[in-house]
Design a protein around this motif. Structure first.
Motif, mmCIF file in Angstrom:
data_model
loop_
_atom_site.group_PDB
_atom_site.id
_atom_site.type_symbol
_atom_site.label_atom_id
_atom_site.label_comp_id
_atom_site.label_asym_id
_atom_site.label_seq_id
_atom_site.Cartn_x
_atom_site.Cartn_y
_atom_site.Cartn_z
ATOM 1 N N MET A 1 0.823 -1.209 0.000
ATOM 2 C CA MET A 1 0.000 0.000 0.000
ATOM 3 C C MET A 1 0.856 1.257 0.000
ATOM 4 S SD MET A 1 -2.884 1.671 0.244
ATOM 5 C CE MET A 1 -4.164 0.508 0.725
ATOM 6 N N LEU A 2 1.924 1.250 0.797
ATOM 7 C CA LEU A 2 2.742 2.447 0.941
ATOM 8 C C LEU A 2 3.965 2.442 0.044
ATOM 9 C CD1 LEU A 2 2.614 2.889 4.817
ATOM 10 C CD2 LEU A 2 1.125 3.848 3.072
ATOM 11 N N GLY A 3 4.081 1.443 -0.814
ATOM 12 C CA GLY A 3 5.227 1.368 -1.710
ATOM 13 C C GLY A 3 5.185 2.434 -2.784
ATOM 14 N N PRO A 4 6.352 2.803 -3.334
ATOM 15 C CA PRO A 4 6.398 3.870 -4.333
ATOM 16 C C PRO A 4 5.945 3.433 -5.712
ATOM 17 C CG PRO A 4 8.589 3.004 -3.936
ATOM 18 C CD PRO A 4 7.676 2.324 -2.959
ATOM 19 N N THR A 5 5.901 2.143 -5.970
ATOM 20 C CA THR A 5 5.533 1.650 -7.294
ATOM 21 C C THR A 5 4.498 0.554 -7.177
ATOM 22 O OG1 THR A 5 7.326 0.028 -7.262
ATOM 23 C CG2 THR A 5 7.812 2.174 -8.253
ATOM 24 N N GLU A 6 3.905 0.236 -8.298
ATOM 25 C CA GLU A 6 2.905 -0.825 -8.334
ATOM 26 C C GLU A 6 3.548 -2.176 -8.058
ATOM 27 O OE1 GLU A 6 -0.527 -2.603 -11.353
ATOM 28 O OE2 GLU A 6 0.823 -1.006 -11.981
ATOM 29 N N ALA A 7 2.870 -2.996 -7.292
ATOM 30 C CA ALA A 7 3.385 -4.324 -6.965
ATOM 31 C C ALA A 7 3.498 -5.168 -8.226
ATOM 32 C CB ALA A 7 2.471 -5.005 -5.950
ATOM 33 N N ASP A 8 4.611 -5.872 -8.335
ATOM 34 C CA ASP A 8 4.850 -6.741 -9.490
ATOM 35 C C ASP A 8 4.195 -8.095 -9.227
ATOM 36 O OD1 ASP A 8 5.727 -8.162 -11.634
ATOM 37 O OD2 ASP A 8 7.862 -7.861 -11.283
ATOM 38 N N SER A 9 3.186 -8.410 -10.025
ATOM 39 C CA SER A 9 2.423 -9.639 -9.797
ATOM 40 C C SER A 9 3.192 -10.883 -10.210
ATOM 41 C CB SER A 9 1.097 -9.585 -10.572
ATOM 42 O OG SER A 9 1.341 -9.452 -11.963
ATOM 43 N N THR A 10 4.365 -10.707 -10.800
ATOM 44 C CA THR A 10 5.174 -11.870 -11.203
ATOM 45 C C THR A 10 6.416 -12.044 -10.333
ATOM 46 O OG1 THR A 10 6.438 -10.555 -12.814
ATOM 47 C CG2 THR A 10 4.398 -11.598 -13.585
ATOM 48 N N ASN A 11 6.616 -11.147 -9.394
ATOM 49 C CA ASN A 11 7.806 -11.198 -8.557
ATOM 50 C C ASN A 11 7.502 -11.923 -7.248
ATOM 51 O OD1 ASN A 11 10.214 -10.832 -7.264
ATOM 52 N ND2 ASN A 11 10.082 -8.613 -7.120
ATOM 53 N N TYR A 12 7.960 -13.158 -7.153
ATOM 54 C CA TYR A 12 7.704 -13.969 -5.968
ATOM 55 C C TYR A 12 8.857 -13.896 -4.961
ATOM 56 C CZ TYR A 12 3.765 -16.182 -8.345
ATOM 57 O OH TYR A 12 2.563 -16.414 -8.987
ATOM 58 N N ARG A 13 9.873 -13.143 -5.294
ATOM 59 C CA ARG A 13 11.084 -13.160 -4.481
ATOM 60 C C ARG A 13 10.829 -12.667 -3.051
ATOM 61 N NH1 ARG A 13 16.820 -10.656 -6.636
ATOM 62 N NH2 ARG A 13 18.157 -11.602 -5.040
ATOM 63 N N LYS A 14 10.152 -11.535 -2.938
ATOM 64 C CA LYS A 14 9.902 -10.943 -1.625
ATOM 65 C C LYS A 14 8.999 -11.831 -0.786
ATOM 66 C CE LYS A 14 8.090 -6.719 0.498
ATOM 67 N NZ LYS A 14 7.460 -5.402 0.227
ATOM 68 N N VAL A 15 7.947 -12.352 -1.408
ATOM 69 C CA VAL A 15 7.012 -13.201 -0.668
ATOM 70 C C VAL A 15 7.659 -14.529 -0.303
ATOM 71 C CG1 VAL A 15 4.827 -14.439 -0.816
ATOM 72 C CG2 VAL A 15 4.980 -12.114 -1.683
ATOM 73 N N ALA A 16 8.457 -15.082 -1.217
ATOM 74 C CA ALA A 16 9.164 -16.329 -0.903
ATOM 75 C C ALA A 16 10.097 -16.127 0.285
ATOM 76 C CB ALA A 16 9.954 -16.799 -2.120
#
Length: 394
Positions: A142-157
């Motif tokens: 929500m507070l991030g500067p850019t739109e969340a990347d729906s293909t980037n699993y790195r952070k969630v992993a």
């Protein structure tokens, strides 16, 4: 110590928890913990219902995730991690305590008790930490500067890995002497030894309570509180839509917090009373109830975090009908503000909502409220800011 005239022959004829193990320490730990046959039956029924529905609910979540590609987003991976940990409790924990309750005694011995205590504590803490990581992920998106990347699993992993490593950090020490796992309640379940009054045990209980119960709760309250505040700010542009979203998120936050406290706070209070209170303060009936409530989280978590999610719910309906998931409604709220004069501050896309919070370029001198169709502003020439609901989906 246990009574000296307790013989192996009498154990062979007895159904007491006294005869569940040949280890003196294990027998001593369970010697004064009994429930009536009716009490054991009630606990067995509760555990049977919880285990069955917890298994079915979490298995259904995994089936939906595997079958429908649209559910395979990074943040849903955290939901799957919660379901996996809850499912493991239903498979590797609840059946043994259910069987023990039906017989009125622990059935798989001292080593089985240690394994049960370790496994259930591990999976329970993974679930709690995953809930905290989920709330932080939504907050940071929500507070991030850019739109969340729906293909980037790195952070969630990384978040998933942290939940398991963090849990192991706090559940392995009792296997090596910092506290210990042993019988709990009437001797039909096993967990951390809450009753030992040693400094070694008390220090571990305090750390476990603070870092595995209190800290996740504080993270959840802080992150969802911030998220709710951000949505409340956005509601100023489209009041009807914003109020609807705000009320929905508020209800969700209240449900999450209340259910968290319902499942885990009684267990934490019972542990502290057993640790710091006088011997016998926590009766077998009082000690088994929080343990059963904690296991209800395996049923409640999928309902709150999965099936109240409209994306999962549409896939669930599609699974029942054997068709494709329905597309959600789309509501757009636009303005006549020149897009080149806006700077995106926050953008989030969390399955159900996309929110853009933007500000006008400081060089813009046109009264911004006029450009949005509102009353004229007296602050002409000043940098104006506005929150926009750019896209809302369900």
């Amino acid at each position: 110590m246990i009574v000296s005239n307790l013989s192996h022959s009498s154990c062979a004829r007895s159904t007491s928890v006294l005869c569940s193990s040949t280890g003196d320490g294990f027998l001593e730990a369970t010697s004064n913990r009994t429930l009536s046959p009716t009490g054991h039956l009630v606990v067995a029924v509760c555990l049977g219902v919880i285990g069955t529905f917890g298994f079915l609910n979490n298995l259904l979540v995994l089936v939906l995730f595997c079958r429908y590609k649209l559910l395979r987003s990074p943040i849903n991976l955290l939901l799957i991690n919660i379901s996996i940990s809850d499912l493991l409790v239903c498979v590797l924990g609840t059946p043994f305590s259910f069987a023990a309750s039906t017989q009125g005694r622990w059935l798989i011995g001292e080593h089985g008790c240690v394994w049960y205590g370790f496994a259930n504590t591990l999976f329970g803490i993974v679930s709690l930490i995953s809930l905290a990581v989920l709330s932080y992920e939504r907050y940071s998106t929500m507070l991030g500067p850019t739109e969340a990347d729906s293909t980037n699993y790195r952070k969630v992993a990384l978040g998933v890995a942290v939940s398991w490593v963090y849990s192991l950090v706090w559940t392995v020490p009792p296997l090596f002497g910092w506290s210990q796992y042993g019988p709990e309640g009437p001797g039909t379940t096993c967990s951390v030894n809450w009753t030992a009054k040693t400094t070694n045990n008390i220090s571990y209980i305090i750390c476990l309570f603070v870092f595995c119960l209190l800290v996740p709760f504080m993270v959840i309250v802080f992150c969802y509180g911030k998220l709710l505040y951000a949505i409340k700010q956005v509601s100023g542009v489209n009041r009807a839509l914003g109020r609807k979203r705000e009320q929905r998120v508020l209800v969700m936050v209240i449900i999450m917090v209340v259910c968290y406290l319902f499942c885990w706070l009684p267990y934490g209070i019972m542990a502290l009373l057993a640790t710091f209170g006088p011997p016998g303060l926590v009766t077998p009936e009082a000690s088994i109830t929080p343990s059963v409530l904690a296991k209800t989280s395996t049923v409640i978590n999928p309902v709150i975090y999965i099936f109240m999610n409209k994306q999962f719910y549409r896939c669930f309906r599609a699974l029942l009908k054997g068709g494709a998931p329905e597309r959600g409604s789309s509501i757009k709220s636009t303005s006549r503000v020149n897009k080149q004069s806006m700077r995106v501050l926050r953008r989030t896309n969390d399955n159900n909502v996309t929110i853009v919070v933007a500000s006008t370029d400081p060089a813009t001198t046109t009264p911004l409220p006029n450009r949005l169709g509102g009353p004229p502003s007296s602050d002409t020439g000043k940098p104006a800011k506005v929150a926009l609901v750019a896209h809302y989906t369900e």
